[in-house]
Design an enzyme around this catalytic site. Structure first.
Site, PDB file in Angstrom:
ATOM      1  N   ALA A  66     109.412   5.600  59.601  1.00  0.00           N
ATOM      2  CA  ALA A  66     110.629   6.106  58.647  1.00  0.00           C
ATOM      3  C   ALA A  66     110.052   7.180  57.492  1.00  0.00           C
ATOM      4  O   ALA A  66     108.825   6.945  57.618  1.00  0.00           O
ATOM      5  CB  ALA A  66     111.117   4.880  57.984  1.00  0.00           C
ATOM      6  N   GLY A 105     109.095   2.893  62.356  1.00  0.00           N
ATOM      7  CA  GLY A 105     110.216   3.129  62.921  1.00  0.00           C
ATOM      8  C   GLY A 105     110.366   4.205  64.267  1.00  0.00           C
ATOM      9  O   GLY A 105     110.946   4.120  65.041  1.00  0.00           O
ATOM     10  N   GLU A 108     109.422   2.000  67.057  1.00  0.00           N
ATOM     11  CA  GLU A 108     110.719   1.034  67.429  1.00  0.00           C
ATOM     12  C   GLU A 108     111.756   1.901  68.084  1.00  0.00           C
ATOM     13  O   GLU A 108     112.359   1.478  68.764  1.00  0.00           O
ATOM     14  CB  GLU A 108     111.372   0.545  65.860  1.00  0.00           C
ATOM     15  CG  GLU A 108     110.422  -0.536  65.370  1.00  0.00           C
ATOM     16  CD  GLU A 108     110.821  -1.064  63.956  1.00  0.00           C
ATOM     17  OE1 GLU A 108     110.972   0.036  63.196  1.00  0.00           O
ATOM     18  OE2 GLU A 108     111.137  -2.177  63.850  1.00  0.00           O
ATOM     19  N   GLU A 128     104.043  -1.453  58.972  1.00  0.00           N
ATOM     20  CA  GLU A 128     104.779  -1.714  57.701  1.00  0.00           C
ATOM     21  C   GLU A 128     104.185  -2.578  56.727  1.00  0.00           C
ATOM     22  O   GLU A 128     104.391  -2.514  55.527  1.00  0.00           O
ATOM     23  CB  GLU A 128     106.078  -2.329  58.208  1.00  0.00           C
ATOM     24  CG  GLU A 128     107.204  -1.203  58.791  1.00  0.00           C
ATOM     25  CD  GLU A 128     107.022  -1.025  60.322  1.00  0.00           C
ATOM     26  OE1 GLU A 128     105.784  -1.647  60.833  1.00  0.00           O
ATOM     27  OE2 GLU A 128     107.733  -0.544  61.017  1.00  0.00           O
TER      28      GLU A 128
HETATM   29  N1  T1G Z   1     106.906   9.382  55.471  1.00  0.00           N
HETATM   30  C1  T1G Z   1     106.826  10.496  54.822  1.00  0.00           C
HETATM   31  N2  T1G Z   1     105.578  11.206  54.971  1.00  0.00           N
HETATM   32  C2  T1G Z   1     104.718  10.819  55.679  1.00  0.00           C
HETATM   33  C3  T1G Z   1     104.570   9.811  56.319  1.00  0.00           C
HETATM   34  C4  T1G Z   1     105.964   8.941  56.537  1.00  0.00           C
HETATM   35  N3  T1G Z   1     105.926   7.696  57.190  1.00  0.00           N
HETATM   36  N4  T1G Z   1     103.559   9.571  57.030  1.00  0.00           N
HETATM   37  C5  T1G Z   1     102.690  10.507  56.702  1.00  0.00           C
HETATM   38  N5  T1G Z   1     103.334  11.131  55.722  1.00  0.00           N
HETATM   39  C6  T1G Z   1     102.954  12.596  55.095  1.00  0.00           C
HETATM   40  C7  T1G Z   1     101.785  12.225  54.265  1.00  0.00           C
HETATM   41  O1  T1G Z   1     102.039  11.911  52.785  1.00  0.00           O
HETATM   42  C8  T1G Z   1     100.973  13.626  53.927  1.00  0.00           C
HETATM   43  O2  T1G Z   1     101.652  14.482  53.098  1.00  0.00           O
HETATM   44  C9  T1G Z   1     101.342  14.270  55.499  1.00  0.00           C
HETATM   45  O3  T1G Z   1     102.283  13.340  56.155  1.00  0.00           O
HETATM   46  C10 T1G Z   1      99.860  13.814  56.259  1.00  0.00           C
HETATM   47  O4  T1G Z   1      99.815  12.497  56.257  1.00  0.00           O
HETATM   48  C11 T1G Z   1     112.121   1.271  59.951  1.00  0.00           C
HETATM   49  C12 T1G Z   1     110.536   1.038  57.579  1.00  0.00           C
HETATM   50  C13 T1G Z   1     100.796   9.358  60.433  1.00  0.00           C
HETATM   51  C14 T1G Z   1      98.443   8.353  60.799  1.00  0.00           C
HETATM   52  O5  T1G Z   1     103.304   3.683  57.464  1.00  0.00           O
HETATM   53  O6  T1G Z   1      99.687   6.308  58.534  1.00  0.00           O
HETATM   54  O7  T1G Z   1     108.754   3.059  59.601  1.00  0.00           O
HETATM   55  O8  T1G Z   1      99.874  15.053  51.561  1.00  0.00           O
HETATM   56  O9  T1G Z   1      97.444  12.962  55.359  1.00  0.00           O
HETATM   57  O10 T1G Z   1      95.291  11.384  57.919  1.00  0.00           O
HETATM   58  O11 T1G Z   1     110.353  -0.379  60.437  1.00  0.00           O
HETATM   59  O12 T1G Z   1     100.102   9.671  57.521  1.00  0.00           O
HETATM   60  O13 T1G Z   1     100.453  16.575  53.468  1.00  0.00           O
HETATM   61  O14 T1G Z   1     102.195  16.198  51.395  1.00  0.00           O
HETATM   62  O15 T1G Z   1      98.064  10.486  56.091  1.00  0.00           O
HETATM   63  O16 T1G Z   1      96.580  12.616  59.890  1.00  0.00           O
HETATM   64  C15 T1G Z   1     105.734   3.400  58.927  1.00  0.00           C
HETATM   65  C16 T1G Z   1     102.185   6.262  57.485  1.00  0.00           C
HETATM   66  C17 T1G Z   1     106.796   3.646  57.779  1.00  0.00           C
HETATM   67  C18 T1G Z   1     102.953   5.609  58.652  1.00  0.00           C
HETATM   68  C19 T1G Z   1      98.590  10.572  59.708  1.00  0.00           C
HETATM   69  N6  T1G Z   1     105.056   4.617  59.163  1.00  0.00           N
HETATM   70  N7  T1G Z   1     101.359   7.444  57.764  1.00  0.00           N
HETATM   71  O17 T1G Z   1      97.513  10.540  59.336  1.00  0.00           O
HETATM   72  O18 T1G Z   1      97.619  12.480  57.633  1.00  0.00           O
HETATM   73  S1  T1G Z   1     107.910   2.338  57.581  1.00  0.00           S
HETATM   74  C20 T1G Z   1     103.518   4.506  58.254  1.00  0.00           C
HETATM   75  C21 T1G Z   1     100.132   7.383  58.395  1.00  0.00           C
HETATM   76  C22 T1G Z   1     108.965   2.299  58.634  1.00  0.00           C
HETATM   77  C23 T1G Z   1     110.469   1.026  59.987  1.00  0.00           C
HETATM   78  C24 T1G Z   1     109.944   1.069  58.689  1.00  0.00           C
HETATM   79  C25 T1G Z   1      99.465   8.490  58.404  1.00  0.00           C
HETATM   80  C26 T1G Z   1      99.393   9.232  59.781  1.00  0.00           C
HETATM   81  P1  T1G Z   1     101.307  15.456  52.449  1.00  0.00           P
HETATM   82  P2  T1G Z   1      98.245  12.095  56.340  1.00  0.00           P
HETATM   83  P3  T1G Z   1      96.806  11.709  58.663  1.00  0.00           P
END
Ligand code: T1G
Length: 692
Positions: A66, A105, A108, A128
């Site tokens: 998400a 997500g 999912e 999450e």
């Molecule tokens: N949403 C928005 N921005 C995100 C993002 C996300 N999910 N993930 C990364 N970014 C942005 C981050 O802030 C950075 O921005 C850029 O992307 C590069 O990220 C319904 C509700 C994917 C493994 O928890 O683990 O889904 O600083 O520096 O080291 O059940 O980002 O460049 O402006 O980390 O290569 C679940 C979180 C959400 C994944 C990449 N998903 N992200 O790592 O790059 S909750 C997560 C990560 C959800 C559902 C629920 C990592 C990455 P900027 P980065 P990276």
């Protein structure tokens, strides 16, 4: 090719519709992405020439979850559950094509497709829990149907992604595509489904893996007990277990409904807001105001470390782990031998836990050179001094280093408190000097305070900032002041802890208040662990503090079996009646009135002065942003991530509450509690640190 919307397009190739999502940086499930998916599947369903649909992403990764930036804002249709229903109820097979990290997500979405194909380098996961949430789009209901409850809960509770190969082995992924040829492989796979008239396999209809856990609540209780210690103080983890249990006990739709309700409740929780704050704070910390991607950096191919003590050895390990050769310089063979045996033992312990093979240990040790010859540092691109915390000694070393290190080498001090500008002034190249403050144990704690000197060049700063993640650290750039950010704030807490036990609190009570708050240990247990005699000397000790008295008695901490606490052979701590007597006598001699002190007052007296000092640090420009201070405390001192860091915590308490309490304490206990101007200003404006 048809553009579906700003982030999605559709092409049809040999009866296969290809929906491509392209929403940098990680194809997060923003409103546009959700709309693109919905439109793509609808158009494919409506196109009589299409017999199957592939969902693939452009850029670095499949949908990585998400869009966390949307959390807390008004939600816009199409809603994710509706998009997932549309995919899952498609009348033609939908294939999710995975590369990069299909997380949250995103994973999912993939689970609602009828089939999944991935390149071997792809990873899947449900992280999450790291955001104080549980999967909120069917992950707790579908994943156990594919892999069983134990594996599903391991994935969900660890939040750790798993490989495409594991996914294939577990039956989560149906096929692996050739690396770099995902779209082609997915289309070919879709064609094979068409040719075979393959069924529309819905994960939600699978039950065989759930049946194994049905009527066995003990499975979930065992998992709960196994995780209770790790998740002490956290909220989401028990809801994740309950939600997977619902998958076993309830019809699918009810399980999904309850999952959504628990997810929405967690989404609004302070813990999740705190953990989402930390997610972005950690990334923001890497951004330095006047350093851009075009700032030149230097290659760091060889590192020198001066000092083979606990810190020097730990520091060296970070570079050895990253494949960078290290030369350690010491003044005696005994010190060198002692240092290298600590490193070797650390690696062997890691190998015993299965996190390193002995071959990897050998490879790391093979990159380590040991010498008594200071001139060996001449080849290093970066030299880190990690000797005793004495300014005179450090100046001597940097003066000597100035004459040995090659031109352009970066010269860093691991000092915890001292003035980096004064150290730099001992050289003719202050522009190459900065602080690299590692936190003990240096090979474990993720924080690196990068201390920017007045003359530190942008290239040197940019080089070390870029180096931090390569050696597994989160670099936070801080300014020169006594104790920089973390230890400067810690000093406030230590001072109050020392006063509280003279006023009637016990060391154990003070420590318990902080461990109940979520910190790994309190100030007195921490002092015993580090050793009460750091910076103490029998020659100069005058019995003018509790620490002096304890050190003079030989109670110097865990290493002597007694400090503030008594310790058994296993180093289990027990409050000491003898120490209590010493404290009460010392307080009586000082005429300090004794009283019962509440846990609430102890917490406020320990934490609010830290927050106040953080405000002063921001006023003085010694930290770039309040969230950097939060990162320092979470990564360097184990501040509970579910409380977001000291400054985020102040926002949740309310700045006026903090301010009023500081003023009350100032009236009672003096100007140590004088509120910082920035705190007064923000509180008066109804503001917060995170929006400062
Ligand atoms: N949403 C928005 N921005 C995100 C993002 C996300 N999910 N993930 C990364 N970014 C942005 C981050 O802030 C950075 O921005 C850029 O992307 C590069 O990220 C319904 C509700 C994917 C493994 O928890 O683990 O889904 O600083 O520096 O080291 O059940 O980002 O460049 O402006 O980390 O290569 C679940 C979180 C959400 C994944 C990449 N998903 N992200 O790592 O790059 S909750 C997560 C990560 C959800 C559902 C629920 C990592 C990455 P900027 P980065 P990276």
């Amino acid at each position: 090719m048809t553009a579906l919307n700003a982030v999605a397009d559709l092409t049809v190739e040999d009866e296969v519709a290809i929906v491509t999502i392209n929403s940098p940086p990680v194809n997060a499930l923003s409103r546009d992405v959700r709309e693109g998916l919905m439109l793509g599947v609808e158009k494919a369903e409506a196109d009589a020439t299409v017999k199957a649909t592939v969902i693939v992403c452009a850029g670095r990764t499949f949908i990585a979850g998400a869009d966390i930036t949307e959390f807390g804002k008004p939600h816009a249709a199409p809603y994710l559950p509706d998009v997932l229903d549309r995919i899952e109820n498609a009348k033609k097979p939908v294939v999710a094509a995975l590369h990069g990290t299909a997380l949250g997500g995103g994973f999912e979405v993939a689970l609602t497709a009828h089939y999944r194909i991935a390149v071997p380098s792809a990873k899947c996961g449900l992280p999450e829990i790291k955001l104080g949430l549980i999967p909120g789009a069917g992950g707790t209901q579908r994943l156990p149907r594919l892999v069983g409850v134990e594996t599903a809960l391991e994935v969900i509770l660890s939040g750790t992604p798993f490989s495409a190969r594991d996914a294939k082995q577990w039956g989560v992924v149906d096929a692996l595509a050739e690396e770099g040829k995902l779209a082609e492989g997915a289309v070919a796979f879709a064609k094979s489904l068409i040719a075979a008239r393959a069924p529309l396999k819905k994960v939600r209809d699978r039950d065989e893996k759930l049946a194994a856990a049905r009527g066995k609540p003990e499975i979930f209780e065992a998992i709960r007990q196994a995780h209770a210690k790790k998740f002490r103080g956290f909220e989401a983890w028990e809801k994740a277990i309950l939600s997977v249990k619902n998958a076993v006990d309830l019809p699918f739709d009810e399980g999904v409904e309850r999952e959504r309700a628990m997810f929405m409740a967690l989404l609004g929780s302070t813990q999740s807001k705190a953990q989402r704050h930390v997610f972005f704070a950690e990334r923001a910390a890497a951004k330095i105001a006047d350093i851009g991607p075009d700032t030149p950096t230097k290659p760091i191919a060889r590192v020198g470390v001066i000092g083979a003590g606990t810190m020097g050895g730990g520091i060296a390990m970070n570079f050895l782990n990253a494949g960078i050769p290290v030369t350690i310089v010491e003044t005696s063979k005994e010190a060198l031998d002692r240092g290298v045996s600590i490193i070797q033992r650390n690696y062997e312990n890691t190998a015993k836990k299965g996190r390193l093979t002995m071959a990897e240990v050998e490879a790391r040790m093979g990159r380590l050179s040991l010498t008594l010859d200071f001139r060996a540092l001449a080849e290093a691109d970066l030299v880190i001094e990690a000797v005793y915390e004495s300014m005179d000694l450090k100046k001597l070393i940097f003066e000597k280093l100035d004459g040995v290190a090659k031109p352009g080498a970066i010269l860093a001090s691991n000092t915890s408190y001292l003035n980096v500008d004064a150290i730099a002034a001992a050289t003719k190249r202050p522009e190459d000097v900065l602080g690299m403050h590692f936190f003990s144990p240096a090979n474990v704690m993720r924080l690196l305070e990068i201390v920017r000197g007045e003359k530190t060049s942008k290239t040197v700063l940019a080089t070390v900032a870029a180096l931090a993640p390569k050696i597994g650290k989160v670099g936070v750039t801080v300014g020169v002041c006594y104790g920089f950010v973390g230890n400067r704030m810690l000093a406030e807490r230590q001072r109050e802890a020392g006063k509280l036990i003279l006023e009637g609190a016990t060391p154990a009570q003070v420590d318990r208040v902080l461990t109940d708050f979520g910190l790994p240990m309190g100030p007195f247990a921490m002092s015993d662990l580090a050793g009460l005699d750091i910076g103490w000397s029998a020659e100069t000790s005058k019995g003018e503090s509790i620490r002096d008295i304890l050190c003079e008695e030989g109670r110097r901490g865990q290493k002597t079996g007694a400090g503030f606490y008594d310790y058994d052979e296993q180093r289990n701590a027990k409050p000491s009646a003898h120490v209590e007597t010493i404290i009460r006598a010392f307080a009586a001699a000082k005429g300090i009135a004794q009283r019962d002190i509440t846990d609430a007052e102890i917490l406020e007296r320990l934490i609010y002065p830290m927050i106040n000092e953080g405000a002063k640090i921001l006023e003085e420009g010694k930290a770039q942003r309040a969230s950097d201070i939060d990162v320092v405390w979470i990564m360097g001192y184990g501040w509970p991530v579910y409380r977001g860091g000291p400054m985020f915590y102040a926002d949740t308490v309310g700045l006026n509450t903090v301010l009023d309490k500081l003023k009350e304490f100032q009236a009672k206990f003096g100007d140590d509690f004088r509120p910082a101007a920035l705190l007064e200003k923000l509180a008066a404006a109804g503001g917060s640190f995170s929006k400062a």
